[in-house]
Scaffold this motif. Structure first.
Motif, PDB file in Angstrom:
ATOM      1  N   VAL A 318     -20.637 -11.672 -18.442  1.00  0.00           N
ATOM      2  CA  VAL A 318     -21.863 -11.776 -17.321  1.00  0.00           C
ATOM      3  C   VAL A 318     -21.685 -12.792 -16.356  1.00  0.00           C
ATOM      4  CG1 VAL A 318     -24.434 -12.142 -16.930  1.00  0.00           C
ATOM      5  CG2 VAL A 318     -23.445 -10.420 -18.687  1.00  0.00           C
ATOM      6  N   PRO A 319     -21.450 -14.173 -16.836  1.00  0.00           N
ATOM      7  CA  PRO A 319     -21.177 -15.096 -15.805  1.00  0.00           C
ATOM      8  C   PRO A 319     -19.777 -14.867 -14.838  1.00  0.00           C
ATOM      9  CG  PRO A 319     -20.984 -15.983 -17.871  1.00  0.00           C
ATOM     10  CD  PRO A 319     -21.522 -14.681 -18.048  1.00  0.00           C
ATOM     11  N   VAL A 320     -18.905 -14.293 -15.444  1.00  0.00           N
ATOM     12  CA  VAL A 320     -17.492 -14.153 -14.744  1.00  0.00           C
ATOM     13  C   VAL A 320     -18.063 -13.002 -13.721  1.00  0.00           C
ATOM     14  CG1 VAL A 320     -15.393 -13.021 -14.924  1.00  0.00           C
ATOM     15  CG2 VAL A 320     -16.184 -14.322 -16.883  1.00  0.00           C
ATOM     16  N   SER A 321     -18.741 -12.098 -14.009  1.00  0.00           N
ATOM     17  CA  SER A 321     -19.086 -10.924 -13.026  1.00  0.00           C
ATOM     18  C   SER A 321     -19.694 -11.722 -11.829  1.00  0.00           C
ATOM     19  CB  SER A 321     -19.961  -9.976 -13.702  1.00  0.00           C
ATOM     20  OG  SER A 321     -20.479  -9.034 -12.788  1.00  0.00           O
ATOM     21  N   GLY A 322     -20.766 -12.466 -12.085  1.00  0.00           N
ATOM     22  CA  GLY A 322     -21.405 -13.239 -11.092  1.00  0.00           C
ATOM     23  C   GLY A 322     -20.480 -13.954 -10.012  1.00  0.00           C
ATOM     24  N   TRP A 323     -19.497 -14.763 -10.722  1.00  0.00           N
ATOM     25  CA  TRP A 323     -18.285 -15.550  -9.923  1.00  0.00           C
ATOM     26  C   TRP A 323     -17.449 -14.618  -9.160  1.00  0.00           C
ATOM     27  CZ3 TRP A 323     -13.072 -15.845  -9.966  1.00  0.00           C
ATOM     28  CH2 TRP A 323     -12.397 -16.658  -9.094  1.00  0.00           C
ATOM     29  N   LEU A 324     -17.169 -13.601  -9.840  1.00  0.00           N
ATOM     30  CA  LEU A 324     -16.256 -12.444  -8.957  1.00  0.00           C
ATOM     31  C   LEU A 324     -17.031 -11.902  -7.899  1.00  0.00           C
ATOM     32  CD1 LEU A 324     -14.592 -10.577 -11.995  1.00  0.00           C
ATOM     33  CD2 LEU A 324     -13.521 -12.226 -10.222  1.00  0.00           C
ATOM     34  N   ALA A 325     -18.449 -11.567  -7.895  1.00  0.00           N
ATOM     35  CA  ALA A 325     -18.960 -11.155  -7.003  1.00  0.00           C
ATOM     36  C   ALA A 325     -19.376 -11.954  -5.623  1.00  0.00           C
ATOM     37  CB  ALA A 325     -20.442 -10.529  -7.495  1.00  0.00           C
ATOM     38  N   ASP A 326     -19.409 -13.499  -6.135  1.00  0.00           N
ATOM     39  CA  ASP A 326     -19.580 -14.282  -4.963  1.00  0.00           C
ATOM     40  C   ASP A 326     -18.282 -14.615  -4.229  1.00  0.00           C
ATOM     41  OD1 ASP A 326     -22.328 -14.823  -5.012  1.00  0.00           O
ATOM     42  OD2 ASP A 326     -22.353 -16.390  -6.530  1.00  0.00           O
TER      43      ASP A 326
END
Length: 466
Positions: A318-326
């Protein structure tokens, strides 16, 4: 519609000003969704292992499971209604008060399920009341997610919204761990095994043990209410109030200015929902079902442990997804991830067909864990940034309503039908057919993502014209 999209992409972002500590915002957005998903997963687990025996009658195990899954789906019918009701108040009176109402609705319904008499005590009234309370659960969750997502994104700094918005998304794996961990401990301490005791209605677990997780939700709700009462309104909504940009009828305004983004958002979420409920609700029913019913005949407790281990991959991603999206943008990162979901869907037969993986004591647990770990990893990667992606499609003064409708209409298409359809597909075409169902949903999601603009740099203070 087009003017709103243009305003969103061309506006100069304004940084929200607030004195509220970020830790309080994180806790308020995380704890609510954790409680909501805990409530939801408790029901999903019971719908597979408890409710078919206690709330439905007949000798056909598949028919009883389908009936139980139908009540599970009732909440998804309620969720768009909840998004309209709570969205109206969220866009009219504010995010904070509305989130309190959504949490109360969900929590009280879950508590009352724990007090219900069974079919063996009051007949058809039991499944009827179960369905009504499940519907109320859906109303609450329909208003919870969009509010929690807005709470996180509308407090966040520009350029870090996806990383901030991932906190409410962590409520899904955290709630799952709490719910299924509770159920696992109960089955261990009460000596309940689904394969051995399913028909023993006098077993303590089937008499009263299954009720404890539902009743315990009331304590969690009280904690969640305390945290949310200490929160202030979001700075973005405060600006809408200050500039007198609130709309009188958010639902009508949302359909007037954002009908196309709502359709886009609905299908952008589709693959996420299908994957989510295959990996949580359906896979459990498939794993513990008898061989003659098309399942793997793995003990309930064993499969719960597998889920609890692999859900950690979900939480980690989940945090990896947030980082990738930013870093790379919502649209770009999600297109790649959804492509992998298509490939994963095509692998179901290879990984999980009973002839390939084995059944009962002969089942290849390592193979199952690998399959589940891949699915949960993809789940975290696709789910993590959705709480930024969907709200960014809409202007402030209809955002609660519009994002909630998109998210929850998608729940009907992608989640309400999925456990039921998967049970039917597995019974008639095998586990490979279930995978093709997921792959088809992912292809449809890719199509809609491809025709949707990037939202990473939109200004969340943009208002729809009154």
């Amino acid at each position: 519609m087009s003017s709103v999209a243009a305003e969103n992409t061309e506006a100069t972002p304004r940084k929200p000003h607030t004195t509220v500590p970020k830790s309080r915002v994180i806790l308020a957005s995380l704890i609510g969704t954790t409680i909501e998903f805990y409530d939801f997963y408790i029901y999903a687990t019971a719908a597979v292992a408890v409710f078919p025996a206690l709330f439905f009658t007949g000798n056909d195990d598949t028919a009883k499971l389908l009936a139980s899954m139908a009540t599970f789906g009732a909440a998804f019918v309620a969720r768009p209604i909840g998004s309209v009701i709570f969205g109206h108040f969220g866009d009219r009176i504010g995010r904070k008060a509305t989130l309190v109402g959504a949490l109360l609705t969900m929590g009280l319904a879950t508590f009352l399920i724990g007090l219900l008499p069974t079919y063996h005590q009051i007949g058809l009234w039991a499944p009827a009341m179960l369905t009504i309370l499940r519907f109320c659960q859906g109303l609450g969750l329909g208003g919870e997610w969009s509010g929690a997502a807005l709470l996180a994104t509308e407090y966040a700094d520009h350029g870090k919204r996806a990383r901030a918005a991932m906190w409410p998304q962590l409520g899904a794996p955290f709630g799952f761990i709490l719910a299924n961990g509770f159920m696992l401990l109960l089955t261990i301490f009460m000596g309940f095994n689904s394969a051995e005791h399913a028909g023993e209605f006098d077993h303590a677990f089937l008499v009263w043990g299954w009720r404890l997780p539902f009743l315990a939700s009331l304590v969690m709700v009280l904690v969640g209410l305390y945290v949310r009462f200490k929160l202030e309104e979001t700075p973005v909504f405060k600006l809408a109030v200050k500039e007198d940009k609130k709309v009188k009828t958010p639902l009508a305004e949302a359909f007037k200015v954002a009908w196309w983004p709502m359709i886009q958002g609905t299908f952008i979420m589709l693959a996420t929902y299908v994957l989510f409920y295959l990996m949580t609700a359906w896979i459990l029913s498939f794993g513990i079902a008898k061989v003659e019913a098309g399942g793997l005949a793995i003990p309930y407790r064993t499969f719960l442990i597998i889920q609890l281990i692999t859900i950690l991959f979900f939480a980690a991603m989940v945090p990896v997804s947030g980082w990738l999206a930013d870093r790379y943008g919502r649209r770009s990162s999600q297109l790649v991830i959804t492509g992998f979901i298509v490939l994963f869907g095509l692998s179901f037969g290879f990984f999980m067909a009973p002839d390939a993986v084995g059944t009962g004591s002969e089942a290849n647990i390592v193979r199952i864990v690998i399959f589940m770990a891949i699915g949960m990893t993809l789940m975290g990667l696709t789910f993590g940034s959705m709480s930024a992606y969907l709200p960014e499609l809409f202007p402030t003064n209809v955002r609660y309503t519009a994002s909630g409708i998109s998210y929850n209409v998608s729940s009907i298409l992608g989640a309400a039908l999925t456990p039921y359809a998967a049970v039917w597909l597995n019974a008639h075409g095998g586990v490979g057919a279930v995978g093709f169902y997921l792959a088809g949903a992912a292809v449809l999601t890719i199509v809609f993502m491809a025709i949707t603009h990037e939202t990473r740099d939109v200004d969340l203070n943009t208002m729809a014209r009154k």
